[in-house]
Write a protein that holds these residues in place. Structure first.
Motif, PDB file in Angstrom:
ATOM      1  N   ASP A   1      -0.262  -8.704  -8.109  1.00  0.00           N
ATOM      2  CA  ASP A   1       0.128  -9.235  -6.800  1.00  0.00           C
ATOM      3  C   ASP A   1       1.181  -8.311  -6.185  1.00  0.00           C
ATOM      4  OD1 ASP A   1       1.133 -10.633  -4.627  1.00  0.00           O
ATOM      5  OD2 ASP A   1       1.143 -12.568  -5.638  1.00  0.00           O
ATOM      6  N   PRO A   2       0.789  -7.390  -5.293  1.00  0.00           N
ATOM      7  CA  PRO A   2       1.768  -6.441  -4.731  1.00  0.00           C
ATOM      8  C   PRO A   2       2.807  -7.121  -3.844  1.00  0.00           C
ATOM      9  CG  PRO A   2      -0.349  -6.224  -3.627  1.00  0.00           C
ATOM     10  CD  PRO A   2      -0.572  -7.153  -4.788  1.00  0.00           C
ATOM     11  N   GLY A   3       2.429  -8.207  -3.166  1.00  0.00           N
ATOM     12  CA  GLY A   3       3.384  -8.889  -2.285  1.00  0.00           C
ATOM     13  C   GLY A   3       4.567  -9.436  -3.056  1.00  0.00           C
ATOM     14  N   GLN A   4       4.290 -10.141  -4.161  1.00  0.00           N
ATOM     15  CA  GLN A   4       5.386 -10.693  -4.953  1.00  0.00           C
ATOM     16  C   GLN A   4       6.147  -9.600  -5.700  1.00  0.00           C
ATOM     17  OE1 GLN A   4       6.634 -13.707  -4.681  1.00  0.00           O
ATOM     18  NE2 GLN A   4       5.049 -14.033  -3.123  1.00  0.00           N
ATOM     19  N   GLN A   5       5.454  -8.510  -6.073  1.00  0.00           N
ATOM     20  CA  GLN A   5       6.171  -7.377  -6.656  1.00  0.00           C
ATOM     21  C   GLN A   5       7.180  -6.827  -5.653  1.00  0.00           C
ATOM     22  OE1 GLN A   5       3.643  -4.328  -8.592  1.00  0.00           O
ATOM     23  NE2 GLN A   5       1.988  -5.850  -8.529  1.00  0.00           N
ATOM     24  N   ALA A   6       6.748  -6.733  -4.392  1.00  0.00           N
ATOM     25  CA  ALA A   6       7.623  -6.214  -3.348  1.00  0.00           C
ATOM     26  C   ALA A   6       8.863  -7.096  -3.182  1.00  0.00           C
ATOM     27  CB  ALA A   6       6.862  -6.120  -2.032  1.00  0.00           C
ATOM     28  N   TRP A   7       8.642  -8.412  -3.154  1.00  0.00           N
ATOM     29  CA  TRP A   7       9.790  -9.309  -3.000  1.00  0.00           C
ATOM     30  C   TRP A   7      10.702  -9.247  -4.217  1.00  0.00           C
ATOM     31  CZ3 TRP A   7      11.533 -10.639   1.360  1.00  0.00           C
ATOM     32  CH2 TRP A   7      10.692 -10.881   2.447  1.00  0.00           C
ATOM     33  N   SER A   8      10.137  -9.079  -5.401  1.00  0.00           N
ATOM     34  CA  SER A   8      10.976  -8.949  -6.601  1.00  0.00           C
ATOM     35  C   SER A   8      11.891  -7.734  -6.486  1.00  0.00           C
ATOM     36  CB  SER A   8      10.091  -8.818  -7.846  1.00  0.00           C
ATOM     37  OG  SER A   8       9.334  -9.987  -8.061  1.00  0.00           O
TER      38      SER A   8
ATOM     39  N   GLU B   1      23.125   3.299  -5.637  1.00  0.00           N
ATOM     40  CA  GLU B   1      22.014   4.156  -6.054  1.00  0.00           C
ATOM     41  C   GLU B   1      20.867   3.326  -6.617  1.00  0.00           C
ATOM     42  OE1 GLU B   1      23.437   7.130  -8.721  1.00  0.00           O
ATOM     43  OE2 GLU B   1      24.713   8.118  -7.219  1.00  0.00           O
ATOM     44  N   ALA B   2      21.188   2.352  -7.495  1.00  0.00           N
ATOM     45  CA  ALA B   2      20.148   1.476  -8.043  1.00  0.00           C
ATOM     46  C   ALA B   2      19.536   0.626  -6.936  1.00  0.00           C
ATOM     47  CB  ALA B   2      20.739   0.584  -9.127  1.00  0.00           C
ATOM     48  N   ALA B   3      20.371   0.201  -5.976  1.00  0.00           N
ATOM     49  CA  ALA B   3      19.860  -0.601  -4.866  1.00  0.00           C
ATOM     50  C   ALA B   3      18.892   0.212  -4.014  1.00  0.00           C
ATOM     51  CB  ALA B   3      21.021  -1.107  -4.015  1.00  0.00           C
ATOM     52  N   ALA B   4      19.216   1.502  -3.766  1.00  0.00           N
ATOM     53  CA  ALA B   4      18.347   2.359  -2.949  1.00  0.00           C
ATOM     54  C   ALA B   4      16.998   2.563  -3.619  1.00  0.00           C
ATOM     55  CB  ALA B   4      19.035   3.698  -2.693  1.00  0.00           C
ATOM     56  N   GLU B   5      17.011   2.761  -4.931  1.00  0.00           N
ATOM     57  CA  GLU B   5      15.753   2.957  -5.653  1.00  0.00           C
ATOM     58  C   GLU B   5      14.876   1.707  -5.577  1.00  0.00           C
ATOM     59  OE1 GLU B   5      14.109   3.830 -10.187  1.00  0.00           O
ATOM     60  OE2 GLU B   5      16.250   3.986  -9.749  1.00  0.00           O
ATOM     61  N   ALA B   6      15.481   0.507  -5.804  1.00  0.00           N
ATOM     62  CA  ALA B   6      14.708  -0.739  -5.761  1.00  0.00           C
ATOM     63  C   ALA B   6      14.215  -1.020  -4.351  1.00  0.00           C
ATOM     64  CB  ALA B   6      15.571  -1.888  -6.260  1.00  0.00           C
ATOM     65  N   ALA B   7      15.050  -0.751  -3.340  1.00  0.00           N
ATOM     66  CA  ALA B   7      14.642  -1.002  -1.958  1.00  0.00           C
ATOM     67  C   ALA B   7      13.501  -0.082  -1.547  1.00  0.00           C
ATOM     68  CB  ALA B   7      15.840  -0.819  -1.029  1.00  0.00           C
ATOM     69  N   THR B   8      13.530   1.164  -2.001  1.00  0.00           N
ATOM     70  CA  THR B   8      12.444   2.102  -1.688  1.00  0.00           C
ATOM     71  C   THR B   8      11.131   1.606  -2.286  1.00  0.00           C
ATOM     72  OG1 THR B   8      14.009   3.945  -1.616  1.00  0.00           O
ATOM     73  CG2 THR B   8      11.673   4.478  -1.930  1.00  0.00           C
ATOM     74  N   ARG B   9      11.166   1.131  -3.521  1.00  0.00           N
ATOM     75  CA  ARG B   9       9.963   0.575  -4.153  1.00  0.00           C
ATOM     76  C   ARG B   9       9.442  -0.618  -3.354  1.00  0.00           C
ATOM     77  NH1 ARG B   9       9.273   1.014 -10.279  1.00  0.00           N
ATOM     78  NH2 ARG B   9      10.486   2.829 -10.919  1.00  0.00           N
ATOM     79  N   ALA B  10      10.359  -1.488  -2.952  1.00  0.00           N
ATOM     80  CA  ALA B  10       9.953  -2.671  -2.192  1.00  0.00           C
ATOM     81  C   ALA B  10       9.316  -2.275  -0.871  1.00  0.00           C
ATOM     82  CB  ALA B  10      11.168  -3.566  -1.953  1.00  0.00           C
ATOM     83  N   ALA B  11       9.941  -1.334  -0.158  1.00  0.00           N
ATOM     84  CA  ALA B  11       9.418  -0.920   1.141  1.00  0.00           C
ATOM     85  C   ALA B  11       8.005  -0.344   1.014  1.00  0.00           C
ATOM     86  CB  ALA B  11      10.357   0.098   1.782  1.00  0.00           C
ATOM     87  N   ARG B  12       7.745   0.458  -0.014  1.00  0.00           N
ATOM     88  CA  ARG B  12       6.414   1.037  -0.208  1.00  0.00           C
ATOM     89  C   ARG B  12       5.379  -0.043  -0.475  1.00  0.00           C
ATOM     90  NH1 ARG B  12       8.477   5.858  -4.254  1.00  0.00           N
ATOM     91  NH2 ARG B  12       9.298   7.290  -2.636  1.00  0.00           N
TER      92      ARG B  12
ATOM     93  N   PHE C   1       5.565  -3.235   0.420  1.00  0.00           N
ATOM     94  CA  PHE C   1       5.364  -3.995   1.657  1.00  0.00           C
ATOM     95  C   PHE C   1       4.462  -3.227   2.615  1.00  0.00           C
ATOM     96  CE2 PHE C   1       9.478  -6.385   0.758  1.00  0.00           C
ATOM     97  CZ  PHE C   1       8.873  -7.623   0.618  1.00  0.00           C
ATOM     98  N   GLU C   2       4.677  -1.922   2.691  1.00  0.00           N
ATOM     99  CA  GLU C   2       3.864  -1.098   3.580  1.00  0.00           C
ATOM    100  C   GLU C   2       2.401  -1.110   3.140  1.00  0.00           C
ATOM    101  OE1 GLU C   2       4.128   3.316   5.731  1.00  0.00           O
ATOM    102  OE2 GLU C   2       5.268   2.922   3.893  1.00  0.00           O
ATOM    103  N   SER C   3       2.158  -1.168   1.820  1.00  0.00           N
ATOM    104  CA  SER C   3       0.781  -1.142   1.313  1.00  0.00           C
ATOM    105  C   SER C   3       0.003  -2.396   1.691  1.00  0.00           C
ATOM    106  CB  SER C   3       0.793  -0.978  -0.208  1.00  0.00           C
ATOM    107  OG  SER C   3       1.242  -2.167  -0.848  1.00  0.00           O
ATOM    108  N   ILE C   4       0.700  -3.485   1.950  1.00  0.00           N
ATOM    109  CA  ILE C   4       0.012  -4.724   2.337  1.00  0.00           C
ATOM    110  C   ILE C   4       0.258  -5.056   3.804  1.00  0.00           C
ATOM    111  CG2 ILE C   4       0.040  -5.675   0.005  1.00  0.00           C
ATOM    112  CD1 ILE C   4       2.457  -7.369   0.798  1.00  0.00           C
ATOM    113  N   ASP C   5       0.815  -4.090   4.541  1.00  0.00           N
ATOM    114  CA  ASP C   5       1.028  -4.222   5.979  1.00  0.00           C
ATOM    115  C   ASP C   5       1.949  -5.404   6.327  1.00  0.00           C
ATOM    116  OD1 ASP C   5       0.703  -3.262   8.551  1.00  0.00           O
ATOM    117  OD2 ASP C   5      -0.999  -4.594   8.979  1.00  0.00           O
ATOM    118  N   ASP C   6       2.994  -5.598   5.529  1.00  0.00           N
ATOM    119  CA  ASP C   6       3.977  -6.651   5.784  1.00  0.00           C
ATOM    120  C   ASP C   6       5.190  -5.999   6.442  1.00  0.00           C
ATOM    121  OD1 ASP C   6       5.910  -8.633   5.764  1.00  0.00           O
ATOM    122  OD2 ASP C   6       5.427  -9.358   3.759  1.00  0.00           O
ATOM    123  N   THR C   7       5.185  -5.968   7.773  1.00  0.00           N
ATOM    124  CA  THR C   7       6.248  -5.264   8.492  1.00  0.00           C
ATOM    125  C   THR C   7       7.600  -5.970   8.372  1.00  0.00           C
ATOM    126  OG1 THR C   7       5.626  -6.418  10.528  1.00  0.00           O
ATOM    127  CG2 THR C   7       4.649  -4.246  10.135  1.00  0.00           C
TER     128      THR C   7
END
Length: 757
Positions: free
Chosen positions: A578-585, A600-611, A613-619
């Motif tokens: 489930d990519p959507g819930q992975q993104a929210w995690s 630094e850890a926050a930036a890495e996690a936020a980048t993963r989340a943004a990618r 979200f983008e893959s499922i078109d959740d703007t």
């Protein structure tokens, strides 16, 4: 020839004469029926015999065919006559039947001041002191008589009306007692009740007297005892407001304040027993619910046991099962006082009262209370109002009703006693389940108004769920009943109603953003995750764990626990693909890292989340993640990059539909202002911060509002606007304290102190 001075009559004599006349008996006929001589009867009625013995009273009561209550009243008057003893001095004013004062009277200064104002400068003819049993109405009336006696040169008299007994004193009998006390010749008291009432009012019209009618039952028995002219004042005590009486001032008595409660116990016990016991004394006042009767009992119990400490009694009363049994001292008992009021209710009102403790929350509205008895809400509202009038309920706000803690314990006892075997059995269990089902169906019906159109309807059930007609009505209901619908979750969980719990959690998801500080969200999403696990629905479990991570983060500032929950959700979402819930995690992980100052850890996690979200078109989700990414960039010293990112995101979401995107825009403007503050661009930061203080932010996001005010104050301080900066720092400090963010509150307090130097 010598003349004999007539003896003044007595309350016993006047009452006996009134009862004899009401029975249509002559002295000779009563003598034959009772075996008491005519001469003895005449001496009693004329006051020569002030207090006959019990066997004589019993004989008279039998001859007059008195009921138990009338017999007891006649005996009390005889006992009082013997205690007073001796003849009254010629020319002296009549002996008043006064209430007993207490030397340790405490509190009620506001009520006494109002009574003094009414006694000395008002045209009010009557005052009703009303409130629940045990609030000290009679004690207050006695203190008022003591303090106000000087304002009434023609005396102060009192009649006990025994309104809470099975046989309240009839108005005609009370008039005899009052006229006698006011000095009216007994042989000139009319037999006809209407004429007697006219004589009483005429007597008060020519006097300035204070009359106390203690424990009035209702309007019918009280109205004939009120004056119709200025001069005298009648003070009525009653458990009811006697709303039908015209032209009276009403003063409601509630519990004492915390300070007054503690002072009362200290005055009863004395300094040697209370020094160094402030914590135990405070706890005792809480266990007593600040009820004067309960406090008096506690004080008396400790006084009679010199070796006991207040802490020992705290240990006894802390057990709810034993508390009412512990609130007994001699003939004083809280349970007995409540039982008097309960005994005067109808069966339907008793049923409602004893089932109200089944409610999970502190208070209720009529719609919810109606579910307990399967009655209609309008009838239930009338019943709730009646219970308020009888002093068994409190109306905490318009349309909201609550039980006093001790009344709740009493009602629970009655539930167990009168619905035998059901407290842990099927009947009450069915009532609880019906109530819980109704609450969650209603919460779902309200929550779906905040979702996208077409959100699923609640499951069917009886009675019909509350269905709001607007988002405003839905929000009002969800707010008022939040302790109740949250408390319904364990009941449905125990009944294996997991689908319904999951449905409720999902329909309230969007609404939760409006009041993110509520602890009820942790209860809701915790049950949602457990119900999903019970159903074996791992996708739903990941979703609910993410919601729970959010609740622990924004509502409790428990960032370590929030990250732990988000990583549990991430594991499940990864296993189920489930990519959507992975993104929210990842998004919640990034937020937790930022709150712990780990950019630094926050930036890495936020980048993963943004990618993701983008893959499922959740703007919207992508904007949330990139907002945190921008914060991480700023905290890493890259404020220009953060500003560019946040401005690009705001442009992307400008003009979007209201709802979550409106909130996203508010959050992005806040971050842009923070970026400008980090770049020392004070005027631009000030202007941008002012755009963040929208009604949305002020109404539902107190912490965001406090952060905005802190940033605005900082920019103003650096621009030399110190007075306005001080104002905003102060308000931010108050908000941080209100939401429980103590670290931020400390920082704003430090900023204020620097400005004050």
């Amino acid at each position: 020839m010598t003349s004999r001075t007539p003896c003044p009559t007595t309350p016993f004599g006047v009452t006996l004469r009134s009862l004899r006349r009401a029975a249509r008996l002559t002295l000779e006929e009563l003598s034959v029926a009772s075996g008491v001589s005519v001469r003895a009867l005449g001496d009693m009625e004329r006051g020569r015999s002030r207090g006959p013995q019990r066997r004589t009273v019993d004989a008279l009561a039998a001859a007059l065919r008195l009921n138990a209550e009338q017999r007891e009243r006649l005996q009390r008057l005889a006992d009082a006559g013997r205690e007073r003893g001796g003849a009254q001095r010629d020319g002296a004013p009549p002996s008043p039947y006064l209430l007993r004062t207490v030397p340790d009277f405490t509190g009620r200064e506001q009520e006494l001041a109002e009574l003094e104002a009414l006694a000395t400068g008002s045209r009010t003819r009557a005052v009703v002191l009303f409130g629940p049993g045990g609030q000290g109405k009679t004690t207050l009336a006695a203190e008022a008589v003591r303090r106000l006696a000087g304002a009434f040169p023609d005396g102060c008299v009192c009649v006990q009306l025994h309104g809470m007994s099975d046989s309240p004193v009839p108005a005609a009998e009370a008039l005899v007692l009052l006229l006698t006390a006011l000095g009216h010749p007994p042989d000139r008291i009319p037999v006809d009740p209407v004429a007697r009432e006219a004589v009483y009012r005429a007597t008060l019209a020519t006097r300035r007297a204070l009359v106390v009618l203690d424990d009035a039952a209702d309007e019918t028995l009280t109205r004939p005892l009120l004056p119709d002219a200025e001069g005298s004042l009648v003070l009525v005590t009653s458990r009811r407001p006697l709303a039908g009486l015209e032209g009276v001032r009403r003063i409601r008595l509630g519990g004492l304040s915390g300070g007054e409660s503690a002072r009362l116990l200290e005055r009863i016990l004395g300094a040697p027993r209370t020094d160094g016991q402030s914590a135990a004394i405070t706890r005792l006042t809480e266990l007593c619910g600040h009820l004067p009767l309960a406090l008096r009992i506690v004080g008396n119990r400790l006084s009679s046991r010199p070796s006991w400490t207040p802490a020992r009694l705290v240990g006894q009363l802390a057990d709810e099962e034993r508390r009412l049994s512990g609130l007994v001292a001699g003939d004083l008992a809280v349970r007995s006082a409540l039982a008097l009021s309960y005994g005067q209710l109808t069966d339907s009102h008793r049923l409602l009262l004893r089932r109200l403790p089944l409610l999970p929350g502190h208070d209720t509205g009529p719609d919810l209370a109606a579910v307990l008895t399967d009655a209609d809400p309008l009838t239930t509202e009338d019943s709730l109002d009646l219970l308020v009038d009888r002093g068994l309920l409190e109306e905490t706000a318009a349309g909201r009703y609550a039980l006093h803690d001790l009344v709740r314990l009493f009602a629970r006892e009655r539930l167990e006693a009168e619905e035998p075997g059901t407290a842990a059995g099927a009947d009450v269990g069915e009532v609880q389940l019906r109530m819980a089902d109704w609450l969650l169906r209603s919460a779902s019906a309200a929550g779906r108004l905040f979702e996208a159109p077409g959100a699923p309807q609640p499951w069917p059930g009886e009675p019909d769920a509350f269905t709001p007609g607007s988002t405003e009505e839905a929000e009002e209901w969800l707010t008022a009943e939040r302790a109740n619908w949250a408390g319904a979750l364990p009941v449905l969980f125990a009944a294996d109603r997991h689908e319904e719990i999951l449905h409720t959690a999902r329909t309230l998801y969007w609404f939760s953003d409006r009041w993110n500080q509520w602890p009820e969200w942790r209860t809701l999403f915790s049950h949602g995750a457990r119900s999903a696990a019970a159903l074996g629905d791992r996708t739903a479990e990941a979703e609910q764990l993410n919601c729970l991570a959010w609740a622990h983060s924004v509502g409790a500032y428990e960032y370590d626990h929030a990250e732990e929950l988000a990583r549990q959700a991430l594991k499940l979402a990864t296993e189920t693909g489930d990519p959507g819930q992975q993104a929210w995690s990842w998004s919640y992980i990034s937020g937790a890292c930022m709150s712990r100052r780990q950019p630094e850890a926050a930036a890495e996690a936020a980048t993963r989340a943004a990618r993701l979200f983008e893959s499922i078109d959740d703007t919207a989700g992508r904007a949330v993640a990139q907002r945190v990414l921008g914060k991480a960039l700023r905290e890493s010293g890259r404020a220009e990059e953060a500003l560019s990112l946040h401005r690009a995101l705001l442009d992307l979401h400008a003009g979007d539909v209201p709802g979550l995107n409106e909130l996203v825009q508010v959050l992005l403007r806040h971050e842009i202002a923070n970026d400008l503050l980090a770049l020392n661009r004070w005027p631009e930061a000030i202007a941008t911060y002012r755009t963040v203080t929208t009604p949305l932010a002020r109404a539902h996001l107190d912490r965001l509002h406090a952060q905005t005010l802190t940033g605005l104050a900082t920019a103003l301080k650096n621009s030399g606007e110190l007075t306005e900066a001080h104002t905003h720092f102060t308000r931010a400090h108050e908000l941080f304290l209100a939401v429980g963010d103590l670290a931020a509150a400390t920082e704003t307090r430090t900023a204020i102190e620097h400005l004050d130097r």
